[in-house]
Design a protein around this motif. Structure first.
Motif, mmCIF file in Angstrom:
data_model
loop_
_atom_site.group_PDB
_atom_site.id
_atom_site.type_symbol
_atom_site.label_atom_id
_atom_site.label_comp_id
_atom_site.label_asym_id
_atom_site.label_seq_id
_atom_site.Cartn_x
_atom_site.Cartn_y
_atom_site.Cartn_z
ATOM 1 N N ALA A 127 -8.084 5.060 11.800
ATOM 2 C CA ALA A 127 -9.459 5.321 12.564
ATOM 3 C C ALA A 127 -9.667 6.686 12.815
ATOM 4 O O ALA A 127 -9.480 7.159 13.896
ATOM 5 N N GLU A 128 -10.110 7.612 11.974
ATOM 6 C CA GLU A 128 -10.281 8.927 11.856
ATOM 7 C C GLU A 128 -11.544 9.245 11.195
ATOM 8 O O GLU A 128 -11.851 8.490 10.283
ATOM 9 N N ALA A 129 -12.122 10.444 11.289
ATOM 10 C CA ALA A 129 -13.044 11.064 10.669
ATOM 11 C C ALA A 129 -12.755 12.274 10.070
ATOM 12 O O ALA A 129 -12.045 13.252 10.707
ATOM 13 N N PRO A 130 -12.656 12.375 8.820
ATOM 14 C CA PRO A 130 -13.087 11.266 7.726
ATOM 15 C C PRO A 130 -11.946 10.459 7.666
ATOM 16 O O PRO A 130 -10.825 10.500 8.086
ATOM 17 N N PRO A 131 -12.297 9.130 7.295
ATOM 18 C CA PRO A 131 -11.431 7.933 7.300
ATOM 19 C C PRO A 131 -9.946 8.447 6.061
ATOM 20 O O PRO A 131 -10.232 9.194 5.194
ATOM 21 N N ARG A 132 -8.958 7.982 6.650
ATOM 22 C CA ARG A 132 -7.505 8.311 6.013
ATOM 23 C C ARG A 132 -7.024 6.847 5.578
ATOM 24 O O ARG A 132 -7.066 5.996 6.473
ATOM 25 N N VAL A 133 -6.530 6.956 4.535
ATOM 26 C CA VAL A 133 -5.913 5.598 4.055
ATOM 27 C C VAL A 133 -4.508 6.091 3.432
ATOM 28 O O VAL A 133 -4.458 6.964 2.432
ATOM 29 N N ASP A 134 -3.460 5.495 3.616
ATOM 30 C CA ASP A 134 -2.291 5.401 2.790
ATOM 31 C C ASP A 134 -1.704 4.302 2.566
ATOM 32 O O ASP A 134 -2.040 3.088 2.894
ATOM 33 N N TYR A 135 -0.817 4.466 1.518
ATOM 34 C CA TYR A 135 -0.011 3.113 0.767
ATOM 35 C C TYR A 135 1.545 3.148 1.130
ATOM 36 O O TYR A 135 1.933 4.295 0.988
ATOM 37 N N THR A 136 1.979 2.022 1.417
ATOM 38 C CA THR A 136 3.491 1.841 1.639
ATOM 39 C C THR A 136 4.238 0.724 0.823
ATOM 40 O O THR A 136 3.274 -0.150 0.878
ATOM 41 N N LEU A 137 4.936 0.739 0.519
ATOM 42 C CA LEU A 137 5.858 -0.402 -0.183
ATOM 43 C C LEU A 137 6.336 -1.698 1.015
ATOM 44 O O LEU A 137 6.531 -0.987 2.057
ATOM 45 N N THR A 138 5.876 -3.004 0.455
ATOM 46 C CA THR A 138 6.189 -3.727 1.539
ATOM 47 C C THR A 138 7.723 -4.058 1.058
ATOM 48 O O THR A 138 8.396 -3.515 -0.013
ATOM 49 N N GLU A 139 8.307 -5.058 1.618
ATOM 50 C CA GLU A 139 9.854 -5.441 1.550
ATOM 51 C C GLU A 139 9.879 -5.813 -0.044
ATOM 52 O O GLU A 139 10.893 -5.536 -0.660
ATOM 53 N N ALA A 140 8.902 -6.574 -0.621
ATOM 54 C CA ALA A 140 9.185 -7.050 -1.882
ATOM 55 C C ALA A 140 9.076 -6.118 -2.813
ATOM 56 O O ALA A 140 9.379 -5.876 -3.885
ATOM 57 N N GLY A 141 8.169 -4.846 -2.621
ATOM 58 C CA GLY A 141 7.893 -3.925 -3.250
ATOM 59 C C GLY A 141 9.319 -3.019 -3.448
ATOM 60 O O GLY A 141 9.406 -2.609 -4.481
ATOM 61 N N THR A 142 9.852 -2.740 -2.206
ATOM 62 C CA THR A 142 11.083 -2.080 -2.163
ATOM 63 C C THR A 142 12.128 -2.907 -3.106
ATOM 64 O O THR A 142 13.012 -2.104 -3.888
ATOM 65 N N ALA A 143 12.177 -4.172 -3.027
ATOM 66 C CA ALA A 143 13.218 -4.945 -3.793
ATOM 67 C C ALA A 143 12.917 -4.725 -5.354
ATOM 68 O O ALA A 143 14.007 -4.806 -6.163
ATOM 69 N N LEU A 144 11.704 -4.422 -5.748
ATOM 70 C CA LEU A 144 11.194 -4.325 -6.972
ATOM 71 C C LEU A 144 11.888 -2.825 -7.692
ATOM 72 O O LEU A 144 11.915 -2.900 -8.938
ATOM 73 N N LEU A 145 12.278 -2.051 -6.886
ATOM 74 C CA LEU A 145 12.804 -0.843 -7.231
ATOM 75 C C LEU A 145 13.990 -0.707 -8.012
ATOM 76 O O LEU A 145 14.218 -0.012 -9.169
ATOM 77 N N GLY A 146 14.990 -1.489 -7.823
ATOM 78 C CA GLY A 146 16.231 -2.005 -8.441
ATOM 79 C C GLY A 146 15.965 -2.212 -10.150
ATOM 80 O O GLY A 146 16.451 -1.473 -11.001
ATOM 81 N N PRO A 147 14.871 -3.423 -10.322
ATOM 82 C CA PRO A 147 14.685 -3.752 -11.614
ATOM 83 C C PRO A 147 13.796 -2.513 -12.358
ATOM 84 O O PRO A 147 14.357 -2.171 -13.489
ATOM 85 N N ILE A 148 12.944 -1.828 -11.573
ATOM 86 C CA ILE A 148 12.427 -0.630 -12.433
ATOM 87 C C ILE A 148 13.253 0.473 -12.627
ATOM 88 O O ILE A 148 12.878 0.899 -13.780
ATOM 89 N N ARG A 149 14.146 0.809 -11.751
ATOM 90 C CA ARG A 149 15.166 1.856 -12.253
ATOM 91 C C ARG A 149 16.021 1.469 -13.300
ATOM 92 O O ARG A 149 16.549 2.070 -14.151
ATOM 93 N N ALA A 150 16.304 -0.045 -13.280
ATOM 94 C CA ALA A 150 17.113 -0.370 -14.515
ATOM 95 C C ALA A 150 16.447 -0.130 -15.846
ATOM 96 O O ALA A 150 17.023 0.089 -16.650
ATOM 97 N N LEU A 151 15.150 -0.715 -15.863
ATOM 98 C CA LEU A 151 14.374 -0.490 -17.025
ATOM 99 C C LEU A 151 14.362 1.075 -17.328
ATOM 100 O O LEU A 151 14.297 1.307 -18.573
#
Length: 134
Positions: free
Chosen positions: A87-111
């Motif tokens: 809740a800022e002016a101008p509005p600010r948004v960021d994104y972060t990995l969830t637990e499921a997203g973090t768990a996907l890093l291993g398979p992505i690194r393997a690929l």
């Protein structure tokens, strides 16, 4: 329980539905990572932590703002990223990995490791195949 343990425990399970059925969990996993940009965005968020969209665009070459927005919405829909609004002016948004997203890093690194070892052979085969069809 670690993702690797679950994978090992379920290696012989049918993962929901019949083998290769539409509701097979393995198919779901492939659909989640099949999109070209989904894996890249997950990897970058795993590498850098929470990021604003502009920072992601600067980090990822060849990605338009529109495609990034679509990718982030799809990843959020699939529960792999979380969107944080401030809740800022101008509005600010960021994104972060969830637990499921973090768990996907291993398979992505393997690929990625697979691509590092076999990428040249795949590209050579594609080139040979392209020459045959010309």
């Amino acid at each position: 329980m670690r993702t690797e343990d679950v994978i090992e425990d379920r290696a012989d399970d049918d993962l929901g539905g019949g083998l290769f059925a539409a509701d097979c969990r393995a198919r779901l996993a492939f659909e989640v990572i099949a999109n070209r940009w989904d894996s890249v965005v997950v990897y970058v968020l795993g590498e850098r932590g929470p990021m604003r969209p502009r920072a992601m665009l600067d980090r990822i070459g060849g990605l338009s703002p529109k495609v990034l927005n679509e990718t982030l919405r799809r990843l959020e829909y699939n529960g792999l990223v979380e969107r944080r609004r401030y809740a800022e002016a101008p509005p600010r948004v960021d994104y972060t990995l969830t637990e499921a997203g973090t768990a996907l890093l291993g398979p992505i690194r393997a690929l990625g490791a697979w691509a590092a070892v076999h990428g040249d052979a795949v590209l050579a085969a594609q080139e040979r195949r392209g020459e045959e069809t010309d």
